[in-house]
Design a protein around this motif. Structure first.
Motif, mmCIF file in Angstrom:
data_model
loop_
_atom_site.group_PDB
_atom_site.id
_atom_site.type_symbol
_atom_site.label_atom_id
_atom_site.label_comp_id
_atom_site.label_asym_id
_atom_site.label_seq_id
_atom_site.Cartn_x
_atom_site.Cartn_y
_atom_site.Cartn_z
ATOM 1 N N THR A 60 32.116 32.206 30.724
ATOM 2 C CA THR A 60 31.094 32.177 31.778
ATOM 3 C C THR A 60 31.422 31.084 32.786
ATOM 4 O O THR A 60 31.326 31.282 34.009
ATOM 5 C CB THR A 60 29.707 31.936 31.147
ATOM 6 N N TYR A 63 34.348 32.192 34.965
ATOM 7 C CA TYR A 63 33.980 33.144 36.014
ATOM 8 C C TYR A 63 33.239 32.456 37.158
ATOM 9 O O TYR A 63 33.384 32.834 38.318
ATOM 10 C CB TYR A 63 33.115 34.278 35.443
ATOM 11 N N LEU A 68 33.666 34.484 40.618
ATOM 12 C CA LEU A 68 33.376 35.876 40.258
ATOM 13 C C LEU A 68 31.905 36.040 39.889
ATOM 14 O O LEU A 68 31.433 37.145 39.662
ATOM 15 C CB LEU A 68 34.246 36.300 39.067
ATOM 16 N N ASP A 69 31.198 34.949 39.802
ATOM 17 C CA ASP A 69 29.795 34.954 39.406
ATOM 18 C C ASP A 69 29.128 33.779 40.130
ATOM 19 O O ASP A 69 29.814 32.874 40.616
ATOM 20 C CB ASP A 69 29.727 34.789 37.877
ATOM 21 N N ASP A 88 29.606 36.551 50.237
ATOM 22 C CA ASP A 88 30.546 37.296 49.399
ATOM 23 C C ASP A 88 31.917 37.370 50.074
ATOM 24 O O ASP A 88 32.950 37.261 49.418
ATOM 25 C CB ASP A 88 29.999 38.710 49.163
ATOM 26 N N ARG A 89 31.907 37.505 51.392
ATOM 27 C CA ARG A 89 33.168 37.597 52.130
ATOM 28 C C ARG A 89 33.977 36.291 52.019
ATOM 29 O O ARG A 89 35.181 36.326 51.777
ATOM 30 C CB ARG A 89 32.862 37.917 53.608
ATOM 31 N N THR A 92 35.303 35.935 48.505
ATOM 32 C CA THR A 92 36.417 36.871 48.281
ATOM 33 C C THR A 92 37.686 36.344 48.943
ATOM 34 O O THR A 92 38.769 36.391 48.346
ATOM 35 C CB THR A 92 36.050 38.259 48.848
ATOM 36 N N ARG A 95 39.078 33.503 46.900
ATOM 37 C CA ARG A 95 39.780 33.977 45.694
ATOM 38 C C ARG A 95 41.193 34.416 46.046
ATOM 39 O O ARG A 95 42.149 34.125 45.331
ATOM 40 C CB ARG A 95 39.018 35.168 45.063
ATOM 41 N N ASN A 96 41.298 35.135 47.169
ATOM 42 C CA ASN A 96 42.615 35.636 47.582
ATOM 43 C C ASN A 96 43.563 34.484 47.918
ATOM 44 O O ASN A 96 44.750 34.518 47.571
ATOM 45 C CB ASN A 96 42.452 36.557 48.789
ATOM 46 N N PHE A 101 44.176 34.630 38.730
ATOM 47 C CA PHE A 101 43.525 34.909 37.441
ATOM 48 C C PHE A 101 44.503 35.551 36.470
ATOM 49 O O PHE A 101 45.310 36.401 36.859
ATOM 50 C CB PHE A 101 42.361 35.895 37.632
ATOM 51 N N ARG B 318 38.931 43.044 43.184
ATOM 52 C CA ARG B 318 37.962 42.101 43.766
ATOM 53 C C ARG B 318 38.362 40.660 43.454
ATOM 54 O O ARG B 318 38.253 39.781 44.297
ATOM 55 C CB ARG B 318 36.553 42.386 43.207
ATOM 56 N N SER B 319 38.833 40.431 42.226
ATOM 57 C CA SER B 319 39.230 39.061 41.864
ATOM 58 C C SER B 319 40.436 38.612 42.684
ATOM 59 O O SER B 319 40.622 37.419 42.922
ATOM 60 C CB SER B 319 39.531 38.969 40.370
ATOM 61 N N MET B 320 41.233 39.569 43.129
ATOM 62 C CA MET B 320 42.432 39.217 43.911
ATOM 63 C C MET B 320 42.127 39.093 45.408
ATOM 64 O O MET B 320 43.024 38.889 46.203
ATOM 65 C CB MET B 320 43.519 40.272 43.708
ATOM 66 N N GLY B 321 40.881 39.301 45.772
ATOM 67 C CA GLY B 321 40.528 39.079 47.178
ATOM 68 C C GLY B 321 40.192 40.324 47.964
ATOM 69 O O GLY B 321 40.031 40.257 49.181
ATOM 70 N N THR B 323 37.702 42.861 49.397
ATOM 71 C CA THR B 323 36.271 42.789 49.690
ATOM 72 C C THR B 323 35.572 44.068 49.228
ATOM 73 O O THR B 323 36.225 45.071 48.909
ATOM 74 C CB THR B 323 36.040 42.628 51.204
ATOM 75 N N PRO B 409 32.473 42.024 39.907
ATOM 76 C CA PRO B 409 33.693 41.835 39.122
ATOM 77 C C PRO B 409 33.459 40.997 37.864
ATOM 78 O O PRO B 409 34.025 41.300 36.808
ATOM 79 C CB PRO B 409 34.642 41.133 40.094
ATOM 80 N N GLY B 410 32.632 39.948 37.975
ATOM 81 C CA GLY B 410 32.372 39.081 36.823
ATOM 82 C C GLY B 410 31.783 39.865 35.668
ATOM 83 O O GLY B 410 32.213 39.739 34.518
ATOM 84 N N ARG B 414 33.626 40.471 32.152
ATOM 85 C CA ARG B 414 32.933 39.953 30.967
ATOM 86 C C ARG B 414 32.700 41.084 29.979
ATOM 87 O O ARG B 414 32.946 40.945 28.783
ATOM 88 C CB ARG B 414 31.600 39.332 31.376
#
Lengths: 236, 418
Positions: A60, A63, A68-69, A88-89, A92, A95-96, A101, B318-321, B323, B409-410, B414
């Protein structure tokens, strides 16, 4: 409390940190307070491990750190920028650009070859030409010892090979932080050691921070810091 | 190729069988949609062409002459002493035909859009020979003027225009009429009207393709028709041709306001037929659209299943970016790619069937007479089929795409890990 969990003033080496993170999971009577005020900071070039019993909140936390959370309380800072309330944008895009991960299951796209799987995050980043993407992907595959299997579909690779491709993919955009959730949990001892050694070696070479969630004491021993967790808090 | 299209293409080709079923549905749906439209509008266009070639774009006939009864109303205070003029409709007079055709022709020729005017005197006659007799309608025309406002010259299947030009008692009869009384070129026919008998020679047989016309129409020289019908003056109607027959409705309105005769465009004259064609076209389009609709449902099912199967892949993207918009676009692109392949193949199928059917030697008789199925090639059939398929496929792709984009994604990772 060790250096990783101390609420120290962040310096230039700090890439990811969190402060007083709280997270509840479930609804109604099943609602559980999973994370109870976790603080943590990760520095470039260092390998961190979080160990603890199942259900203590390790994944948890990962993430939340991986954007991701969203936490129910507290804040996550990536490159000194607060991210918990960001759109969110933005999350995201972060993350990129800054996070890689590796999960227990490789999560490779089976319709693509190993080489193409590595190019997927690079395509999204949009700063590399097709030739550069292929060249980088080949370099990472070579680093994990799979340059000769670049064009194989991921379904034609063994479990260990698939996880090495997933590791290479996490490095594709040269992220500042790599977050690994039980990356060897599905592998035999030999492959487990191989993947772990590659992860730590490549991260050190590239000056990346790595956070590994693991049950494996062998892996934990190879890390610079080990954070033991129980019932949603760090023990040390 | 963008990343989203590439991922969409790979997901698509990995699900060959269900996607192939949806694709086949779209190909057949689009193909048959276009073919059915080509066929129904083929007969419609054939009818319009025949009507224009036979009865012209515009017909000027009859008029209602206003015989105004004027009534001086009592002066009202403040109206300046002027009275009102009231039209008494009971005094309107209906005048059949054209009393002074040459004057009206001269007036009509003033319109730039008019290419020709032909004076026609029509009346019912009995035509008989040794074999049998039947009633018909004689059209007294100036042959050359009438040829200029119709397709008569090309409609002659036996004999030619020269034969009737050179024979003062020559007539042209419809093909169905000729079959009925078993007449051929050079035969004599007795034409009777109002106790007047005259002998004519069959100078030609024409076929318009519209059975109603071919069954009862007879063309004769205007002077001969006047003699048979005992109408030395006037005309039944004027047949007018236009540079652009599609503007007949507007031109008729304009003429009516200028010459005060009833001016009927071909659209007004043939409204019931045109409405019937429209209903037929819409009906076949709706029927054939069900094929596209069913393939759309199949597409929806396939994509919805795919979203459920690909939750892990969506989460990792999504985890890789990637949208939410990227994920949505990946699934919409899958619909788009099937749509693209389906419509292009559907077009090819439509061209193949339409051309093939138009070449089949198939004698059509009944309302129309043709030697093969009549088809009409129109880009709009292809546009309409494509739009129908696009609406169905994109609607079918929209919900799965939205669902895919909403996946957290989370939660997925999970769930997979646990």
């Amino acid at each position: 409390m060790n250096a990783a969990t101390a609420p120290a003033i962040p310096d230039d080496r700090t890439v990811l940190r969190c402060r007083d993170l709280h997270r509840y999971l479930g609804e109604g009577e099943n609602r559980v307070h999973v994370l109870k005020g976790i603080s943590l900071q990760l520095e470039r070039g260092k390998i961190y491990a979080i160990s603890g019993p199942s259900g203590c909140g390790k994944s948890t936390l990962l993430y939340l750190l991986g954007l991701l959370d969203r936490p129910d309380g507290g804040e996550v800072y990536l490159n000194h920028k607060p991210m918990s309330q960001s759109s969110d944008r933005e999350r995201t895009a972060a993350r990129n650009a800054s996070l890689g991960f590796v999960f227990q299951f490789h999560f490779l796209l089976k319709e693509f070859s190993a080489l193409e799987n590595l190019m997927i995050p690079m395509r999204k980043k949009g700063i590399y030409s097709p030739a550069q993407m292929e060249s980088r992907a080949r370099q990472f595959l070579e680093a994990v010892g799979l340059s000769d299997k670049a064009h194989r579909l991921t379904t034609q690779l063994s479990g260990g090979e698939q996880q090495r491709v997933a590791l290479a993919r996490s490095l594709a955009n040269s992220p500042a932080v790599i977050l690994a959730d039980e990356p060897t949990g599905n592998l035999d001892v030999e492959n487990s050691n191989l993947v772990c050694d590659l992860l730590t070696q490549l991260a050190r070479e590239n000056d990346q921070a790595v956070l590994i969630v693991t049950h494996n004491p062998e892996i934990a021993r190879k890390c610079d810091r080990v954070l033991r967790m129980q019932d949603g808090v760090f023990l040390d | 190729m963008t990343s989203n299209i590439l991922v969409a293409l790979r997901f698509l080709t990995a699900n060959k069988r269900p996607m192939a079923m949806s694709l086949a549905g779209i190909v057949f749906g689009v193909g048959f949609f276009i073919f059915s439209q080509a066929q129904t509008s083929g007969f419609e266009q054939f009818f319009i062409k025949t009507v224009l070639g036979t009865n012209g774009a515009i017909r000027v006939q009859d008029r209602i002459r206003a015989t105004f009864s004027t009534m001086e109303m009592e002066e009202e205070k403040g109206n300046g002493g002027q009275g009102w003029v009231i039209e008494n409709k009971e005094n309107l007079k209906y005048i059949e035909g054209i009393e002074h055709p040459l004057e009206v022709i001269a007036a009509i020729k003033q319109f730039d859009s008019v290419t020709g005017v032909s004076e026609v005197l029509a009346g019912t006659v009995i035509v008989s020979n040794n074999f049998r007799s039947r009633s018909g309608t004689i059209y007294g025309v100036d042959i050359d003027r009438h040829a200029a406002v119709s397709d008569l010259e090309n409609q002659i299947i036996f004999g030619d225009m020269e034969s009737i030009r050179t024979k003062s008692n020559g007539i042209l009869i419809g093909s169905a009429f000729a079959r009925w009384i078993q007449a051929k070129i050079g035969d004599f026919l007795l034409v009777t009207a109002k106790d007047v008998n005259r002998r004519f020679t069959v100078a030609g047989i024409f076929e318009t393709g519209v059975s109603d016309i071919d069954r009862e129409r007879i063309y004769a020289h205007l002077s001969e028709a006047r003699s048979v019908l005992q109408r030395p003056h006037g005309a039944s109607f004027l047949q007018v041709n236009l540079k652009n027959p599609l503007r007949a409705r507007e031109e008729a309105e304009h003429m009516m306001n200028t010459i005060y005769y009833h001016v009927a465009s071909w659209q007004e004259r043939e409204r019931s037929w045109l409405d019937a064609f429209m209903v037929l076209r819409v009906s076949t389009a709706l029927t054939v659209s069900t094929i596209i609709l069913l393939s759309g449902l199949g597409m929806f099912n396939t994509l919805a299943m795919l979203v459920m199967e690909k939750t892990r892949e969506i989460a990792i993207l999504r985890s890789m970016g990637y949208t939410r918009k990227d994920i949505s676009s990946i699934f919409l692109w899958q619909g788009g790619l099937v749509l693209l392949a389906g419509t292009v193949s559907g077009w090819a199928l439509a061209v193949f069937i339409t051309f093939g059917v138009s070449q089949l030697p198939f004698r059509v008789t009944g309302i129309f007479t043709t030697d093969s199925f009549v088809v009409h090639w129109s880009i709009w059939h292809y546009v309409l089929a494509t739009l129908t398929a696009a609406v169905v496929v994109m609607a079918a792709s929209f919900l799965p795409a939205r669902r895919a984009a909403r996946l957290e994604p989370g939660e997925v990772i999970r769930g997979t890990a646990s």
